[in-house]
Scaffold this motif. Structure first.
Motif, PDB file in Angstrom:
ATOM      1  N   PHE A  47     -23.168 -17.351  -4.402  1.00  0.00           N
ATOM      2  CA  PHE A  47     -23.635 -18.488  -3.480  1.00  0.00           C
ATOM      3  C   PHE A  47     -25.021 -18.671  -3.973  1.00  0.00           C
ATOM      4  O   PHE A  47     -25.207 -19.372  -3.203  1.00  0.00           O
ATOM      5  CB  PHE A  47     -24.229 -16.793  -2.627  1.00  0.00           C
ATOM      6  CG  PHE A  47     -23.523 -16.608  -1.834  1.00  0.00           C
ATOM      7  CD1 PHE A  47     -22.632 -16.542  -1.044  1.00  0.00           C
ATOM      8  CD2 PHE A  47     -23.357 -14.072  -1.412  1.00  0.00           C
ATOM      9  CE1 PHE A  47     -22.222 -16.443   0.467  1.00  0.00           C
ATOM     10  CE2 PHE A  47     -22.823 -13.703  -0.475  1.00  0.00           C
ATOM     11  CZ  PHE A  47     -22.020 -14.809   0.279  1.00  0.00           C
ATOM     12  N   ALA A  48     -24.988 -18.546  -5.242  1.00  0.00           N
ATOM     13  CA  ALA A  48     -25.887 -19.387  -5.413  1.00  0.00           C
ATOM     14  C   ALA A  48     -25.699 -21.068  -5.579  1.00  0.00           C
ATOM     15  O   ALA A  48     -26.449 -21.914  -5.162  1.00  0.00           O
ATOM     16  CB  ALA A  48     -26.701 -18.720  -6.954  1.00  0.00           C
ATOM     17  N   ALA A  49     -24.936 -21.151  -6.321  1.00  0.00           N
ATOM     18  CA  ALA A  49     -23.859 -22.361  -6.095  1.00  0.00           C
ATOM     19  C   ALA A  49     -24.054 -23.110  -5.296  1.00  0.00           C
ATOM     20  O   ALA A  49     -23.928 -24.632  -4.528  1.00  0.00           O
ATOM     21  CB  ALA A  49     -22.519 -21.694  -6.572  1.00  0.00           C
ATOM     22  N   ARG A  50     -23.697 -22.707  -3.771  1.00  0.00           N
ATOM     23  CA  ARG A  50     -23.917 -22.973  -2.752  1.00  0.00           C
ATOM     24  C   ARG A  50     -25.175 -23.451  -1.774  1.00  0.00           C
ATOM     25  O   ARG A  50     -25.476 -23.703  -0.751  1.00  0.00           O
ATOM     26  CB  ARG A  50     -22.720 -21.825  -1.363  1.00  0.00           C
ATOM     27  CG  ARG A  50     -21.374 -22.174  -2.182  1.00  0.00           C
ATOM     28  CD  ARG A  50     -20.749 -20.840  -1.266  1.00  0.00           C
ATOM     29  NE  ARG A  50     -20.821 -21.020   0.088  1.00  0.00           N
ATOM     30  CZ  ARG A  50     -19.996 -20.303   0.746  1.00  0.00           C
ATOM     31  NH1 ARG A  50     -19.735 -19.058   1.053  1.00  0.00           N
ATOM     32  NH2 ARG A  50     -20.428 -20.277   2.017  1.00  0.00           N
ATOM     33  N   GLY A  51     -26.737 -22.787  -2.695  1.00  0.00           N
ATOM     34  CA  GLY A  51     -27.795 -23.327  -1.870  1.00  0.00           C
ATOM     35  C   GLY A  51     -28.471 -22.190  -1.450  1.00  0.00           C
ATOM     36  O   GLY A  51     -29.697 -22.079  -1.169  1.00  0.00           O
ATOM     37  N   VAL A  52     -28.157 -20.544  -1.939  1.00  0.00           N
ATOM     38  CA  VAL A  52     -28.286 -19.634  -1.492  1.00  0.00           C
ATOM     39  C   VAL A  52     -29.820 -19.099  -2.709  1.00  0.00           C
ATOM     40  O   VAL A  52     -28.876 -19.334  -3.283  1.00  0.00           O
ATOM     41  CB  VAL A  52     -27.166 -18.756  -0.783  1.00  0.00           C
ATOM     42  CG1 VAL A  52     -28.653 -17.435  -0.233  1.00  0.00           C
ATOM     43  CG2 VAL A  52     -26.335 -19.112   0.213  1.00  0.00           C
ATOM     44  N   GLU A  53     -30.479 -18.937  -2.012  1.00  0.00           N
ATOM     45  CA  GLU A  53     -31.472 -18.198  -3.478  1.00  0.00           C
ATOM     46  C   GLU A  53     -31.398 -16.705  -3.244  1.00  0.00           C
ATOM     47  O   GLU A  53     -31.240 -15.732  -2.739  1.00  0.00           O
ATOM     48  CB  GLU A  53     -32.866 -18.458  -2.526  1.00  0.00           C
ATOM     49  CG  GLU A  53     -34.016 -17.783  -3.937  1.00  0.00           C
ATOM     50  CD  GLU A  53     -34.932 -17.888  -3.322  1.00  0.00           C
ATOM     51  OE1 GLU A  53     -36.016 -17.555  -3.873  1.00  0.00           O
ATOM     52  OE2 GLU A  53     -35.499 -18.821  -2.252  1.00  0.00           O
ATOM     53  N   VAL A  54     -30.623 -16.513  -4.430  1.00  0.00           N
ATOM     54  CA  VAL A  54     -30.321 -14.652  -4.928  1.00  0.00           C
ATOM     55  C   VAL A  54     -31.373 -14.296  -5.471  1.00  0.00           C
ATOM     56  O   VAL A  54     -32.240 -15.006  -6.598  1.00  0.00           O
ATOM     57  CB  VAL A  54     -28.942 -15.300  -5.646  1.00  0.00           C
ATOM     58  CG1 VAL A  54     -28.851 -13.866  -6.142  1.00  0.00           C
ATOM     59  CG2 VAL A  54     -27.659 -15.521  -5.068  1.00  0.00           C
ATOM     60  N   ARG A  55     -31.861 -13.281  -5.262  1.00  0.00           N
ATOM     61  CA  ARG A  55     -33.064 -12.204  -5.556  1.00  0.00           C
ATOM     62  C   ARG A  55     -32.642 -10.839  -6.135  1.00  0.00           C
ATOM     63  O   ARG A  55     -31.621 -10.389  -5.318  1.00  0.00           O
ATOM     64  CB  ARG A  55     -33.918 -12.466  -4.485  1.00  0.00           C
ATOM     65  CG  ARG A  55     -34.535 -14.185  -3.906  1.00  0.00           C
ATOM     66  CD  ARG A  55     -36.320 -13.157  -3.523  1.00  0.00           C
ATOM     67  NE  ARG A  55     -36.459 -14.463  -2.615  1.00  0.00           N
ATOM     68  CZ  ARG A  55     -37.513 -14.627  -1.923  1.00  0.00           C
ATOM     69  NH1 ARG A  55     -37.726 -13.862  -1.370  1.00  0.00           N
ATOM     70  NH2 ARG A  55     -37.894 -15.470  -1.394  1.00  0.00           N
ATOM     71  N   LYS A  56     -32.841 -10.928  -7.033  1.00  0.00           N
ATOM     72  CA  LYS A  56     -32.867  -9.121  -7.467  1.00  0.00           C
ATOM     73  C   LYS A  56     -33.620  -8.697  -6.323  1.00  0.00           C
ATOM     74  O   LYS A  56     -35.036  -8.507  -6.371  1.00  0.00           O
ATOM     75  CB  LYS A  56     -33.570  -9.135  -8.722  1.00  0.00           C
ATOM     76  CG  LYS A  56     -32.946  -7.236  -9.551  1.00  0.00           C
ATOM     77  CD  LYS A  56     -33.504  -7.626 -11.144  1.00  0.00           C
ATOM     78  CE  LYS A  56     -33.452  -5.907 -11.343  1.00  0.00           C
ATOM     79  NZ  LYS A  56     -31.642  -5.517 -11.535  1.00  0.00           N
ATOM     80  N   LEU A  57     -33.073  -7.597  -5.742  1.00  0.00           N
ATOM     81  CA  LEU A  57     -33.900  -6.573  -5.126  1.00  0.00           C
ATOM     82  C   LEU A  57     -33.507  -5.590  -4.843  1.00  0.00           C
ATOM     83  O   LEU A  57     -31.536  -5.093  -4.329  1.00  0.00           O
ATOM     84  CB  LEU A  57     -33.846  -7.415  -3.590  1.00  0.00           C
ATOM     85  CG  LEU A  57     -34.043  -6.493  -2.460  1.00  0.00           C
ATOM     86  CD1 LEU A  57     -35.962  -6.082  -2.757  1.00  0.00           C
ATOM     87  CD2 LEU A  57     -34.575  -7.171  -0.813  1.00  0.00           C
ATOM     88  N   ASP A  58     -33.817  -3.617  -5.732  1.00  0.00           N
ATOM     89  CA  ASP A  58     -33.199  -3.298  -5.737  1.00  0.00           C
ATOM     90  C   ASP A  58     -34.279  -1.732  -5.530  1.00  0.00           C
ATOM     91  O   ASP A  58     -35.114  -1.817  -6.361  1.00  0.00           O
ATOM     92  CB  ASP A  58     -32.738  -2.640  -7.701  1.00  0.00           C
ATOM     93  CG  ASP A  58     -31.976  -1.638  -7.717  1.00  0.00           C
ATOM     94  OD1 ASP A  58     -32.297  -0.366  -7.049  1.00  0.00           O
ATOM     95  OD2 ASP A  58     -32.133  -1.511  -9.065  1.00  0.00           O
TER      96      ASP A  58
END
Length: 293
Positions: A47-58
């Motif tokens: 997803f990150a490679a497609r422009g989605v911002e990925v966040r750590k959320l636990d």
């Protein structure tokens, strides 16, 4: 509708089965600011490679909440998989969302959510819903009915034995596929307003007798329903190897089917996803090879 396509949209649990489909649906429908939250960002490199911002959320680590929810306008909170811990996890996430300035929460709940001790998973959803109501935020509670895919767990053994065990008096379950619920959740994130509670269902309730007939038709082998009282059904599940706690949850679901809670049918899937919900028969046919292997 995609009224909020340009809003900042967060999907929690985005590396899970439902979460991944929801993110894909948001992208397909033109969402421009999608954030995928996950406890392990490495699982969402695609997803990150497609422009989605990925966040750590636990949800087990409150230290990830501030950065995880920062700048988010609308959030899809997908109920976690950790049965027994979900009330603490999810109510903390709701509080963090409010503190961060989130305006609208979409939450994947379950039908007839209530605090009764014998309501299976109901209390975990009820208390999460209560926290959302108390937050004062706008919300869309999506009470997802039984996932159709859950019936795949016992499909092959049922065909092999020729017997489908269930409670006496079953009045049907409106099975809905996980993909339909995910697309519905994405649609709600893109368009829902105000404060609403929605039942997310398949196209029709299916009784145990009807489910047995579908499996019989699929396999060409006779499948009969064996109706049992709750205690006997639970004991049978445990003797078959299911953990006692999980057996109690499954029996609670079936008790609610007897009570009629799972027989509700709505247009929510079509309204939010733009597609008619898949039938249980179609889901079985799509998984025919796996069921009969």
């Amino acid at each position: 509708m995609t009224k909020f396509a340009n809003s900042t949209l967060l999907v929690t649990g985005a590396s899970g089965q439902l979460g991944r489909i929801a993110v894909e649906e948001l992208l397909a429908r033109g969402a421009t600011k999608v954030i995928a939250g996950t406890r392990d960002p490495s699982r969402l490199a695609d997803f990150a490679a497609r422009g989605v911002e990925v966040r750590k959320l636990d949800f087990n680590d409150a230290a990830t909440f501030e950065s995880g929810f920062a700048g988010v306008e609308r959030v899809l909170i997908i109920s976690t998989s950790e049965i027994g811990r979900r009330i603490a996890q999810q109510t903390a996430a709701v509080a963090a969302a409010k503190a961060a300035g989130v305006r609208h929460i979409v939450y994947t709940s379950a039908p007839a959510a209530r605090p009764d001790a014998d309501a299976g998973l109901g209390p975990e959803h009820f208390w999460t819903e209560s926290a959302i109501f108390a937050s004062g935020l706008d919300f869309t509670i999506l009470r997802n009915h039984m996932y159709a895919e859950n019936t795949l767990m016992d499909a092959a053994p049922t065909i092999a034995s020729g017997q489908l065990y269930g409670l006496v008096g079953d009045r049907g379950t409106s099975y809905v596929t996980r993909a339909d619920t995910a697309r519905t959740a994405a649609g709600a994130l893109l368009s829902a307003q105000g404060q609403t509670i929605e039942d997310v269902t398949g196209p029709a309730p299916v009784t145990n007798v009807e489910r047995a007939a579908l499996l019989s038709e699929l396999s060409g082998k006779p499948v009969a329903v064996v109706p049992l009282p709750p205690a006997d059904l639970e004991a049978g599940m445990v003797s078959a190897g299911l953990p006692d706690a999980f057996a109690k949850v499954l029996v609670a679901f079936q008790r609610d089917a007897v009570a009629g809670y799972h027989g509700v049918v709505t247009d929510v899937v079509e309204r939010y996803s733009g597609r008619k919900p898949e039938t249980l028969a179609d889901m079985f046919n799509a998984n025919r090879a796996a069921i009969l292997s």
